[in-house]
Every structure is written in C-alpha cells, then in structure tokens.
Scaffold this motif. Structure first.
Motif, PDB file in Angstrom:
ATOM      1  N   VAL A  94      73.693  29.902  80.402  1.00  0.00           N
ATOM      2  CA  VAL A  94      72.883  28.693  80.570  1.00  0.00           C
ATOM      3  C   VAL A  94      71.431  29.061  80.839  1.00  0.00           C
ATOM      4  N   GLY A  95      71.213  30.042  81.693  1.00  0.00           N
ATOM      5  CA  GLY A  95      69.861  30.526  81.962  1.00  0.00           C
ATOM      6  C   GLY A  95      69.081  29.751  82.991  1.00  0.00           C
ATOM      7  N   VAL A 148      70.752  30.364  76.645  1.00  0.00           N
ATOM      8  CA  VAL A 148      70.043  31.619  76.395  1.00  0.00           C
ATOM      9  C   VAL A 148      70.967  32.532  75.605  1.00  0.00           C
ATOM     10  N   VAL A 149      70.467  33.082  74.512  1.00  0.00           N
ATOM     11  CA  VAL A 149      71.220  34.035  73.695  1.00  0.00           C
ATOM     12  C   VAL A 149      70.462  35.359  73.699  1.00  0.00           C
ATOM     13  N   VAL A 150      71.142  36.435  74.067  1.00  0.00           N
ATOM     14  CA  VAL A 150      70.507  37.748  74.179  1.00  0.00           C
ATOM     15  C   VAL A 150      71.025  38.653  73.064  1.00  0.00           C
ATOM     16  N   PHE A 165      64.379  55.594  78.926  1.00  0.00           N
ATOM     17  CA  PHE A 165      63.567  54.393  79.024  1.00  0.00           C
ATOM     18  C   PHE A 165      63.160  53.839  77.663  1.00  0.00           C
ATOM     19  N   ALA A 166      63.496  54.568  76.589  1.00  0.00           N
ATOM     20  CA  ALA A 166      63.143  54.105  75.252  1.00  0.00           C
ATOM     21  C   ALA A 166      64.209  53.127  74.750  1.00  0.00           C
ATOM     22  N   GLN A 167      64.330  52.009  75.452  1.00  0.00           N
ATOM     23  CA  GLN A 167      65.333  51.013  75.102  1.00  0.00           C
ATOM     24  C   GLN A 167      64.879  50.217  73.887  1.00  0.00           C
ATOM     25  N   PRO A 168      65.801  49.767  73.028  1.00  0.00           N
ATOM     26  CA  PRO A 168      65.414  48.888  71.918  1.00  0.00           C
ATOM     27  C   PRO A 168      64.921  47.551  72.463  1.00  0.00           C
ATOM     28  N   LEU A 169      64.120  46.869  71.650  1.00  0.00           N
ATOM     29  CA  LEU A 169      63.579  45.585  72.048  1.00  0.00           C
ATOM     30  C   LEU A 169      64.719  44.588  72.266  1.00  0.00           C
ATOM     31  N   THR A 170      64.749  43.979  73.435  1.00  0.00           N
ATOM     32  CA  THR A 170      65.772  42.993  73.774  1.00  0.00           C
ATOM     33  C   THR A 170      65.262  41.601  73.435  1.00  0.00           C
ATOM     34  N   VAL A 171      65.963  40.903  72.552  1.00  0.00           N
ATOM     35  CA  VAL A 171      65.538  39.573  72.110  1.00  0.00           C
ATOM     36  C   VAL A 171      66.240  38.512  72.932  1.00  0.00           C
ATOM     37  N   VAL A 172      65.453  37.692  73.625  1.00  0.00           N
ATOM     38  CA  VAL A 172      65.967  36.623  74.479  1.00  0.00           C
ATOM     39  C   VAL A 172      65.538  35.290  73.887  1.00  0.00           C
ATOM     40  N   GLU A 173      66.502  34.541  73.382  1.00  0.00           N
ATOM     41  CA  GLU A 173      66.215  33.241  72.774  1.00  0.00           C
ATOM     42  C   GLU A 173      66.672  32.132  73.711  1.00  0.00           C
ATOM     43  N   LEU A 174      65.743  31.255  74.064  1.00  0.00           N
ATOM     44  CA  LEU A 174      66.084  30.094  74.879  1.00  0.00           C
ATOM     45  C   LEU A 174      66.059  28.854  73.995  1.00  0.00           C
ATOM     46  N   PHE A 175      67.211  28.190  73.881  1.00  0.00           N
ATOM     47  CA  PHE A 175      67.294  26.918  73.173  1.00  0.00           C
ATOM     48  C   PHE A 175      67.126  25.819  74.217  1.00  0.00           C
ATOM     49  N   PRO A 190      64.368  24.442  84.692  1.00  0.00           N
ATOM     50  CA  PRO A 190      64.606  25.705  85.403  1.00  0.00           C
ATOM     51  C   PRO A 190      64.783  26.898  84.454  1.00  0.00           C
ATOM     52  N   ALA A 191      65.418  26.681  83.304  1.00  0.00           N
ATOM     53  CA  ALA A 191      65.574  27.767  82.329  1.00  0.00           C
ATOM     54  C   ALA A 191      64.230  28.124  81.714  1.00  0.00           C
TER      55      ALA A 191
END
Length: 234
Positions: free
Chosen positions: A110-111, A101-103, A22-32, A42-43
């Motif tokens: 599209v997101g 969306v870029v992860v 469960f010690a996952q690295p921080l997931t960065v979610v960027e929404l343009f 909706p995104a």
C-alpha cells in the motif's frame, strides 16, 4: 616487502568487494495514486521521502478510476491506469487499488504506513524474490538508448520511455474526497511510451528529445507486467 604487497593486495580486494556491495542496480519504485483518493496523501509523502535516495528511481503514476468522485486528476492518464491493471495478476491482486507501490515490477504494498516504502526498497535489495535478477547494461546519452547483450525473457522484453517532472509539485484540490487540500506529488509521470523490444542482443534505439523541462527514464521490462530487468534515468 612481500608483506607490504600482500597488505596492498588485500586492501584493494576489500575495496573492490565493498564497491561491488554498494553497486546496487537502480530500484524502480512506482506509486499508483490519485488526487481523488483520500487515503493516498500519506503514500505520496512517503514517496517524497525516498525520491532522492541513491539508487532509487521513484515515479508517481496518477490513475483515472477515481475521477467519478467529483475531481478529475490533473495528471491522470488512461495508460497509467492500464499499466497498474496489467501488474495485478502477477502480483496476486484481484484488481487495482490506490495507493499501491510496486517495486521493480516484482513486489508491492500500500505504501501509506510510515516508512513502508523504505521497507519495500530494503526488502528488494536483500530478498532475491523481491529484487531483480541481473539484467542487461542500459545507458542513455547522445540521443540514444543503448542496451547490452544478455538473457531476455521468452518473447523478449518491452522497452518503456518515461517522461516525468523531477521534484515535488503541489496541487490544490477543489472537489472530491480531498476537497480543500493541497497535495504534494513526487516525480510525476506525464508520458509513457513503448520504444521497442529487446530480444537479448545488444540494441541501440533513438531517444527522442524531451520537451517542457521533463526528465527521462527508460525501463527494460518483461512483458505483461513482469519484472523490471534494467532501468536508467538522466
């Protein structure tokens, strides 16, 4: 007694394994996104749904290229548009679009479909190609950014300072494609600054104090819109 020790050892090993899982690295979610884009709400709503998910850093970057439609995005900045444009070649895109969306700097979508951003996050955790390779340790505190030693990409990695408003803000739109609508935005980015570079050696940099109640995130990222190697937020 031996059996008890064996059981205790097995239990400790199981707990350690469970913790590591469960010690996952921080997931960065960027929404343009853009307030002048009728397909973006909706995104925006999908990002709001994941913004408080443990292990997720969700950020809204408002771009400027739809301002000509009659509404100047109140959060739009040229450097956010430039960031999106830089991503597109490595993501196999011909050019920028919204919403996008870029992860972790590795995969995109599209997101806007229900649950789509959540699916992209899940994919990043189970699919090595959409996730992140092991990056350096990264911490923020006491007025500094501390980055541990590790393997850096050729030419080094960029260290980005992100200032954003944590939570949801609502913006009434008076003109353009979203005329008359009030649009919610999650974790809106207000400033993006390159702090320096990381070449693989342990590095400490001064962290400027935030103003205006803004929150802080730092990203260590391969240059040219490459993968995000590490991220931290306060």
């Amino acid at each position: 007694m031996t059996g008890l020790k064996t059981s205790l050892l097995a239990g400790a090993m199981f707990a350690a394994t469970l913790g590591a899982a469960f010690a996952q690295p921080l997931t960065v979610v960027e929404l343009f996104t853009s307030q002048g884009c009728s397909s973006c709400p909706p995104a925006n709503a999908n990002l709001i749904k994941v913004k408080d998910q443990p292990g997720v850093l969700a950020l809204s970057f408002n771009v400027t290229y739809w301002d000509y439609l009659g509404w100047k995005d109140t959060f739009g900045r040229k450097e956010f548009t430039d960031r999106q444009v830089t991503y597109e070649p490595s993501l196999g895109r011909d050019g920028p679009f919204t919403p996008q969306v870029v992860v972790n700097g590795r995969s995109d979508g599209v997101g806007a479909a229900p649950g789509e951003i959540q699916k992209l996050i899940a994919k990043s955790l189970i699919n090595k190609g959409g996730g992140r390779t092991q990056g350096p340790e990264l911490s923020l505190g006491h007025g500094k950014v501390s980055i541990g030693a590790g393997k850096a990409p050729g030419g080094g990695a960029d260290i980005w300072l992100v200032r954003y408003t944590r939570g949801v803000v609502e913006v009434p739109v008076a003109r353009g494609e979203n005329t008359g609508r009030t649009l919610p935005h999650a974790n809106v980015v207000h400033a993006l600054t390159k702090l320096g570079s990381w070449n693989g050696a342990a590095t400490t940099l001064p962290l400027p104090a935030a103003s205006g109640g803004l929150s802080t995130a730092v990203l260590v990222q391969a240059p040219g819109g490459g993968p995000i190697l590490a991220a931290a937020a306060n």
